[in-house]
Each structure stands twice: as structure tokens, then as C-alpha cells.
Design an enzyme around this catalytic site. Structure first.
Site, PDB file in Angstrom:
ATOM      1  N   GLN A 143     -16.976 -49.732 -27.947  1.00 45.90           N
ATOM      2  CA  GLN A 143     -17.511 -49.893 -26.595  1.00 45.90           C
ATOM      3  C   GLN A 143     -18.869 -50.576 -26.596  1.00 45.90           C
ATOM      4  O   GLN A 143     -19.198 -51.316 -25.668  1.00 45.90           O
ATOM      5  CB  GLN A 143     -17.618 -48.531 -25.903  1.00 45.90           C
ATOM      6  CG  GLN A 143     -16.280 -47.922 -25.567  1.00 45.90           C
ATOM      7  CD  GLN A 143     -15.395 -48.877 -24.784  1.00 45.90           C
ATOM      8  OE1 GLN A 143     -15.660 -49.184 -23.629  1.00 45.90           O
ATOM      9  NE2 GLN A 143     -14.331 -49.359 -25.413  1.00 45.90           N
ATOM     10  N   HIS A 193     -19.137 -54.362 -25.890  1.00 43.03           N
ATOM     11  CA  HIS A 193     -18.908 -54.920 -24.558  1.00 43.03           C
ATOM     12  C   HIS A 193     -20.171 -55.514 -23.954  1.00 43.03           C
ATOM     13  O   HIS A 193     -20.128 -56.559 -23.304  1.00 43.03           O
ATOM     14  CB  HIS A 193     -18.390 -53.833 -23.611  1.00 43.03           C
ATOM     15  CG  HIS A 193     -16.905 -53.694 -23.595  1.00 43.03           C
ATOM     16  ND1 HIS A 193     -16.062 -54.706 -23.233  1.00 43.03           N
ATOM     17  CD2 HIS A 193     -16.105 -52.642 -23.900  1.00 43.03           C
ATOM     18  CE1 HIS A 193     -14.811 -54.295 -23.309  1.00 43.03           C
ATOM     19  NE2 HIS A 193     -14.810 -53.047 -23.713  1.00 43.03           N
ATOM     20  N   GLU A 226     -16.782 -42.591 -18.783  1.00 45.73           N
ATOM     21  CA  GLU A 226     -15.596 -43.412 -18.546  1.00 45.73           C
ATOM     22  C   GLU A 226     -14.498 -43.061 -19.557  1.00 45.73           C
ATOM     23  O   GLU A 226     -13.362 -42.769 -19.187  1.00 45.73           O
ATOM     24  CB  GLU A 226     -15.998 -44.883 -18.671  1.00 45.73           C
ATOM     25  CG  GLU A 226     -14.868 -45.873 -18.496  1.00 45.73           C
ATOM     26  CD  GLU A 226     -15.319 -47.299 -18.775  1.00 45.73           C
ATOM     27  OE1 GLU A 226     -14.587 -48.224 -18.390  1.00 45.73           O
ATOM     28  OE2 GLU A 226     -16.392 -47.498 -19.394  1.00 45.73           O
ATOM     29  N   ASP A 253      -7.072 -48.950 -23.813  1.00 48.23           N
ATOM     30  CA  ASP A 253      -7.457 -50.244 -23.250  1.00 48.23           C
ATOM     31  C   ASP A 253      -6.269 -51.189 -23.127  1.00 48.23           C
ATOM     32  O   ASP A 253      -6.182 -51.961 -22.168  1.00 48.23           O
ATOM     33  CB  ASP A 253      -8.513 -50.908 -24.142  1.00 48.23           C
ATOM     34  CG  ASP A 253      -9.926 -50.653 -23.653  1.00 48.23           C
ATOM     35  OD1 ASP A 253     -10.089 -50.055 -22.581  1.00 48.23           O
ATOM     36  OD2 ASP A 253     -10.870 -51.060 -24.354  1.00 48.23           O
ATOM     37  N   GLU A 276     -14.130 -28.798  23.979  1.00 46.06           N
ATOM     38  CA  GLU A 276     -14.925 -29.894  23.411  1.00 46.06           C
ATOM     39  C   GLU A 276     -15.497 -30.810  24.494  1.00 46.06           C
ATOM     40  O   GLU A 276     -16.102 -31.835  24.180  1.00 46.06           O
ATOM     41  CB  GLU A 276     -14.062 -30.704  22.438  1.00 46.06           C
ATOM     42  CG  GLU A 276     -13.644 -29.905  21.205  1.00 46.06           C
ATOM     43  CD  GLU A 276     -12.868 -30.731  20.186  1.00 46.06           C
ATOM     44  OE1 GLU A 276     -12.490 -31.883  20.507  1.00 46.06           O
ATOM     45  OE2 GLU A 276     -12.662 -30.236  19.062  1.00 46.06           O
ATOM     46  N   HIS A 283      -9.172 -36.269  27.545  1.00 50.88           N
ATOM     47  CA  HIS A 283      -8.124 -35.840  26.616  1.00 50.88           C
ATOM     48  C   HIS A 283      -7.194 -34.844  27.316  1.00 50.88           C
ATOM     49  O   HIS A 283      -5.966 -34.956  27.234  1.00 50.88           O
ATOM     50  CB  HIS A 283      -8.739 -35.166  25.383  1.00 50.88           C
ATOM     51  CG  HIS A 283      -9.274 -36.118  24.358  1.00 50.88           C
ATOM     52  ND1 HIS A 283     -10.282 -37.001  24.615  1.00 50.88           N
ATOM     53  CD2 HIS A 283      -8.914 -36.312  23.054  1.00 50.88           C
ATOM     54  CE1 HIS A 283     -10.552 -37.702  23.525  1.00 50.88           C
ATOM     55  NE2 HIS A 283      -9.725 -37.306  22.557  1.00 50.88           N
TER      56      HIS A 283
END
Length: 428
Positions: free
Chosen positions: A257, A260, A325, A359, A413, A418
Site C-alpha cells: 500500500q 500507492h 480501508e 485488489d 402538526e 394535509h
């Protein structure tokens, strides 16, 4: 070289530094990306082509890659490479097919119908890095679950190489996965083109795929105009190891890793000082033969660490706090830790499940949450490419039976319109 830290409280400074590394925002990059996005929104393909000529190649062979060029790349590819890609494709397809969801419908004796539909997105954009940092495996990991989800059309964008041609390995992967259209453009301008649509590049509903800081920033800024997979930070690996771990394997996996990116994070947490010391020696021995040794050394110096702790419970506690990760377990009984390690993108169990297996080949997706977001985000999957919607059908009698409850709640409400939308149906 990689530092060794005792888990006596002194590791907290390193962990804080990891979080800071992941959360820093580059104001200059954001300013540049905003300008590119605005320009593409205003001028479309003309702007995209200008930026591609400036940043990637002044003399592209194509803007949209012809279908016959894609097919020729597959026909003329190294047969061994194609076979390896097909084997990986089979594994990835098998794993992701299990993720597919179906809709459902509920009915009752009154004729009321409730249901949920599950559909693939109409069109998805796939960003694929090109040139020397071309990753055909990313095509498989993004396109395969999209296809399984039932996405109607996959539009790929990928930068041209310096000679103006597309990367053939990328074309091979695209051909195998059935990508519908490929455009040679990259960077923030390609992301903006997918988000807004241009005369030539279709507008998409979602953009997926890895990229550099300009690509990641563009995706972040355009989220809301278009959906995205995630904001990916630098790559990460964390290895939890007991005293049975092989330092040779631990060193190799940390460096897998670290190569990278100079900001990639590679961390070993072990209960054994011997494993810690021998892993350092193995890194020094193995790195000399690796092509990206300068990047590896810088990454390990800046963002790597070996943390020595008293027991595996403490190791798991630190690992869950980091939420990496990639999380490897090198231990006498690795399966014992499945339930103890709760925060990670993907879990690799045992010395024969190294991170590169995930991977490229095993089947689970390699597009994973980074920067501690594995505490609440999930890997890319078939779910990433679907949308769900519900539907309702009521009869008059069924609605009448629910009328008082609905009106009472609406009035509570103070949403009288409504309530009126219910009562008006029963005035006659």
C-alpha cells in the site's frame, strides 16, 4: 524508515496525525477545480478538450474512442492477460451477484397494495485513471456491479497517454465488461462533463471511480448535482499481528500500500516486539528491489508506524478506532477476530489472504472507504448502482378507515392542507 511506537498513550499523537492528514483541504486545489467546473458548465466539450490538451496531451487521436478501436485492443491483447482478467471477472461477478435485491409487493383482503421497486440507475459515469497510472482492475470493480444492478448505460472517461492514444489495458477491461462509451478526457473537467452533460458526453446520474486530488475535489464539489461513490483519501493498510506472524509477509503487505502514494498509510499493530523488529529489517531488505522504493520509503517515513501493544484486545481496539480501508489479521487463529474487528473497508484473514488478493481477484470490491469513514460507510457494491421507490394503492373504503388517524396527526402538526386532502374525498 518506519517508526516503532509503544501503545502506552504515545500512539495517540500518531493517530491524531493520521486524522489530520486525511482531513486537510487544499484551498488552491479547490479554487482551481471550481474554475474548471464553471468553465465546463459554460463551454462544454470545447472546455474539456482544451483542458485535456493542456494537462494530458496536445494531440489526441480521438475524443470518443471508436468501438472498433476498443474491440481491436481486446483482439490484439496478450492472451495471458486477458485470461487473468476473465478469471478475476468471474470471481467478482459471482460475489456481487449475491448482492442483487428484488422489489416486493404486499396486499391485503381490502385490495390495498404496497410495494417497493428496485431499479438500476439509468446512466453511470466511470472515471478511470490513465497513462502510467492505469488500473484495469478498477474497471472490473466498478463496471461489474453496475451491470449486475441493471444500469442502463456506462460512460467511461479516461485520460489519454502522452502520445494521444488510450491505454490498451483499460480498453481491454472495458470491452470485457461491456462499457458503452469511452471518452478520452480526465481530471476535474471530465468529472464536470459527466455531471452536467455536454453535446458529446451524456449526463449521468452517478460518478464512480478513483482519481487524484483534482478528481476527488471535483466529485466533492459536484455532489448534489450528481451522485458519487465516495470521497476517497490516500490508501491505507493496517495489520493486526500476534507473535506467530511472519515478518516477511507483514513487511511485504505494508509496502504493497505504501507504493500507492507518499501519503498512503501503512500501520502494523503487534503484540510482539520481535515481530516489530524483524518487520523493520524485512522492509529494509525487500524495498531495495521494488520499482517504487522512493515512494514507499517516503510513505513509511511520513505515514507509517509499527505499534507494539500488550495484547490482541488492545490491538483490536486501536484498529477499530483507526477504521482502515484494508485490515489484515496475521495471527494463529485469524477467524477468531471477525467479530472483534468491526470498523474496516475489507478484512483479510490469515497469511494467505494478502491485500492484493482483494485488489485484483478474490471477488469483494476494492473500492473501499478511507480516512476513518469505514465507521459508517460501506464498500462499493451493487447497492451503489440502484434506486428504490415505493408505491401505494388504497381503495376508498381503506382510506376512509384511516381517515381519522391521518387527519388527527396532520392537525397535530398544524398542516391543515394535509388534513383537507383527506377529508375532501369524503364530503359527498
Amino acid at each position: 524508515m518506519i517508526k516503532t511506537i509503544k501503545a502506552d498513550g504515545s500512539e495517540k499523537e500518531f493517530l491524531a496525525g493520521m486524522k489530520k492528514r486525511s482531513s486537510e483541504v487544499n484551498a488552491e486545489v479547490e479554487k482551481t477545480v471550481r474554475a474548471i467546473i464553471d468553465d465546463v458548465a459554460a463551454r462544454g466539450d470545447e472546455a474539456v478538450k482544451e483542458y485535456t490538451a493542456r494537462f494530458d496531451c496536445p494531440d489526441m487521436q480521438y475524443y470518443r474512442v471508436p468501438d472498433e478501436v476498443i474491440q481491436d485492443a481486446l483482439t490484439n491483447a496478450d492472451p495471458d492477460f486477458v485470461n487473468s482478467m476473465l478469471n478475476a471477472q468471474e470471481n467478482i461477478t459471482a460475489f456481487h451477484t449475491r448482492q442483487k435485491q428484488n422489489g416486493y409487493m404486499m396486499t391485503d383482503e381490502s385490495g390495498c397494495i404496497l410495494g417497493q421497486r428496485v431499479r438500476g440507475l439509468d446512466r453511470v459515469g466511470l472515471y478511470v485513471p490513465g497513462g502510467t497510472a492505469a488500473y484495469p482492475s478498477s474497471v472490473l470493480m466498478n463496471a461489474i456491479p453496475a451491470k449486475i444492478a441493471g444500469v442502463g448505460e456506462i460512460i467511461m472517461v479516461t485520460p489519454p497517454m502522452k502520445d494521444g492514444t488510450p491505454n490498451n489495458d483499460i480498453l481491454v477491461a472495458a470491452a470485457l465488461c461491456g462499457v458503452d462509451k469511452i471518452f478520452m478526457c480526465g481530471g476535474a473537467q471530465a468529472v464536470a462533463a459527466l455531471a452536467f452533460g455536454t453535446e458529446e458526453i451524456p449526463k449521468v446520474s452517478k460518478i464512480v471511480g478513483p482519481g487524484n486530488i483534482f478528481v476527488a475535489t471535483a466529485k466533492k464539489l459536484l455532489y448534489g448535482t450528481v451522485d458519487i461513490d465516495m470521497i476517497a483519501g490516500p490508501s491505507e493498510i493496517l495489520i493486526v499481528a500476534d507473535d506467530t506472524a511472519n515478518p516477511k509477509y507483514a513487511a511485504a503487505d505494508l509496502m504493497s500500500q505504501a507504493e500507492h502514494d507518499k501519503l498512503a498509510s501503512s500501520v502494523l499493530i503487534t503484540t510482539s516486539q520481535r515481530v516489530a523488529d524483524e518487520t523493520v529489517k524485512e522492509i529494509e531488505r525487500q524495498v531495495a528491489d521494488l520499482s517504487r522504493k522512493d515512494i514507499i520509503n517516503t510513505s513509511l517515513d511520513n505515514c507509517g508506524a509499527i505499534i507494539v501493544c500488550d495484547d490482541m484486545d488492545k490491538a483490536c481496539e486501536i484498529a477499530n478506532e483507526i477504521a482502515p480501508e484494508h485490515l489484515e489479521v496475521l495471527a494463529a487463529n485469524p477467524l477468531e477476530y471477525i467479530g472483534k474487528l468491526t470498523n474496516c473497508g475489507s478484512l483479510f484473514l490469515g497469511e494467505y489472504a494478502p491485500e492484493p488478493l482483494g485488489d485484483y481477484y478474490a471477488g469483494p470490491n476494492h473500492v473501499l472507504p478511507t480516512s476513518g469513514t469505514a465507521r459508517f460507510f460501506s464498500p462499493l457494491s451493487v447497492d451503489s448502482f440502484i434506486k428504490k421507490s415505493s408505491y401505494i394503492y388504497y381503495t376508498r373504503d381503506k382510506l376512509y378507515g384511516a381517515k381519522e388517524d391521518i387527519v388527527r396527526i396532520a392537525n397535530r402538526e398544524r398542516l391543515t392542507a394535509h388534513a383537507n386532502a383527506i377529508t375532501v374525498r369524503f364530503e359527498d
